[in-house]
Design an enzyme around this catalytic site. Sequence first.
Site, PDB file in Angstrom:
ATOM      1  N   GLU B  49       1.126  -0.702  -0.448  1.00 49.21           N
ATOM      2  CA  GLU B  49       0.253  -0.110   0.157  1.00 49.21           C
ATOM      3  C   GLU B  49       0.713   1.263   0.174  1.00 49.21           C
ATOM      4  O   GLU B  49       1.920   1.076   0.627  1.00 49.21           O
ATOM      5  CB  GLU B  49      -0.987  -0.450   1.758  1.00 49.21           C
ATOM      6  CG  GLU B  49      -2.357  -1.001   1.110  1.00 49.21           C
ATOM      7  CD  GLU B  49      -2.485  -1.036   2.546  1.00 49.21           C
ATOM      8  OE1 GLU B  49      -2.895   0.152   2.724  1.00 49.21           O
ATOM      9  OE2 GLU B  49      -3.380  -1.779   2.960  1.00 49.21           O
ATOM     10  N   ASP B  60      -6.056   8.492  10.074  1.00 46.75           N
ATOM     11  CA  ASP B  60      -5.001   8.073  10.322  1.00 46.75           C
ATOM     12  C   ASP B  60      -4.193   8.496  11.893  1.00 46.75           C
ATOM     13  O   ASP B  60      -4.476   9.895  12.336  1.00 46.75           O
ATOM     14  CB  ASP B  60      -3.874   8.940   9.500  1.00 46.75           C
ATOM     15  CG  ASP B  60      -4.017   7.733   8.361  1.00 46.75           C
ATOM     16  OD1 ASP B  60      -4.306   6.456   7.895  1.00 46.75           O
ATOM     17  OD2 ASP B  60      -4.345   7.729   7.020  1.00 46.75           O
TER      18      ASP B  60
END
Lengths: 407, 270
Positions: B49, B60
Amino acid sequence: MSTVPSASTASASVPDSRGRFGDFGGRFVPETLTRALDQLSEEYDRSRQDPEFQRELTGLLKTFVGRPSPLYFARRLTEAVGGAKIWLKREDVNHTGAHKINNTVGQALLTLRMGKTRVIAETGAGQHGVASATACAHFGLPCTVYMGSEDIRRQKPNVFSMKLLGAEICPVESGSKTLRDAVNEAMRDWMSSVEQTHYIIGSAIGPHPFPMMVRDFQSVIGRETREQCRDTFGRLPDCVVACVGGGSNAAGMFYPFIEDDEVKLVGVEAGGRGNAPGDHASPLTFGQPGILHGSYSYVMQDDDGQTCDVHSMSAGLDYPGVGPEHSYWKDTGRVVYSDCGDTAAMDAFDKLARTEGIIAALESSHAIAKAMDIAKDMSPESHLVVCLSGRGDKDAMEIARLRGDNW
Amino acid sequence: MSAVDQLFTDLRTEGRKALMPFFTAGDPDIATTARVIRAAEAAGANLCEVGVPYSDPIADGPVIQASYQRALDRGFRLQQVMELGEDVKVDVRMPLVTMVSYAIIHRVGLASYVQQAKTAGYSGAIVPDLLVEEAAPFSQICVDEDFSLIQLVTPTTPQDRQVRIAESSSGFLYYVSVTGITGERTALPDDLVGNVKWLREQTDLPICIGFGISDPETAAQLAPVADGLIVGSAVVRRVHDAVATDTAADRVTDFVKSLRHAVDNAPSAI
């Protein structure tokens, strides 16, 4: 997602069930938050139709917030400008000194009804932080406020107030250290605490149902104004002016007038130091539709979709995005948006202080400046209402700093 | 069939689990990102990724957020992600997917983003802020272009909604192990295994678990229940810690090898 202004007229029957105001709004958030947003939508729908909730909210707005706020005729300002009669909707005299409390009292009530036991909030100018801390103290809820460290510096009096009210302040050091970063940090907290925590968003921004809900809680401003105009001068005003950061005072002021075509509505963004990118905070004037903080609306972005840094001397307007309903009103042409720079806002601040004895918030001073500009070209028989969204005590130290020693 | 579909078909045949590290593009620079991707493949990673730095990431945690900020502070541009893909596709055989905010995809243009990413060698995208209600226009383009759109299911997602998300996803389903942001954790929730087992009965898509996997022990624990594991913050932190000594590739090699070993030697089922 069309970016071409639509010829259709603005409707008050927005948003739709997906939270869309025309093309704008919606939900662009991590999946983790979906359940909480659905739960909030359901509880808000239920409460809205519940006479008991309405009774409790109205009671608090009256006895705790001090509503209705006066509609005040600014006689000396009107004479000094020489045009339309200028009226001030005095949100500055609310408890905690701004319109923000209209929303926090409503959302705190919803927090209790959802059985959540903790509140978080973001704040720019600190007014929403103080209003959240106040509502939470009133209901006995613990409150954590995220605030950019640059904003902590320039709005210190409000930081003290929040602490006195028992709130925990979390300084945000990331990015531009302003409102936008405070929203990011509050969202991250919410991602991890969503089962027990309600996030009281302070502006008409964010994922559905926040833009609609905040607008509705703030619409008491516009509803009172309509009634007060009719009672005072027998008709609706010709023009209504409000400042727009995220846009909650403006949404609440404008919404009840949306279907009154004879009332011109003007939103004022922060023009900052000038028109160059990074020097202003005027996404409706200079930006384009994009995604920020969970909704689709005008935003200041670069070609890669990165949010741009913006500037305003006023912490409450120093934000690169805007509530999606404003984007809808812009594209339908119902509201005219323009901007006002730091200097003009500061001049308006002085003018209002000296002609009317009112120290306005720097945010609201942008609306005052634009209102003076518009009023001077209107006839003396016409009526213009400005939303004086907050008082300026919080700004005294920052203004002293900006003026150096020679003021 | 996209390269991601092919990967899971092959792994299922071999009875193996996918190991998927996450790297932030451009942290500390694109050349290092290319190096660590190569090192990860050599050490046994099956898919990689590539995180596209974004100014306002709300899903995040602090480690990835800080890596995005560092990359942006050094002048990261989206074009570099495409150049990175062009560079590594020459010799890297594992599929690469981008982890990218819808703010970026929308700004670039949905079709244009997919076109650029495909040309650069990416096989799909994980779009953490694109909910199933808003996904239709992008999802259609992904289907037309055979570009995997990997969507996320979380512990707070109701079951009927999990099924809807599975129906509109392709490549694999990203099962978020914890309620919260990305980041390393010492403990994972008790009901995780049961939840993933339930989901497996609802869909044929491979199910990969991410968020909170920080060491070989956790990887070994989860491997039996999933088709693959995603390791983000723990990798990003190692790359960042190695910057001063220029040993990022070595550290990634060691870490991925330890994860690979743990995953391959975990019991085959729970």
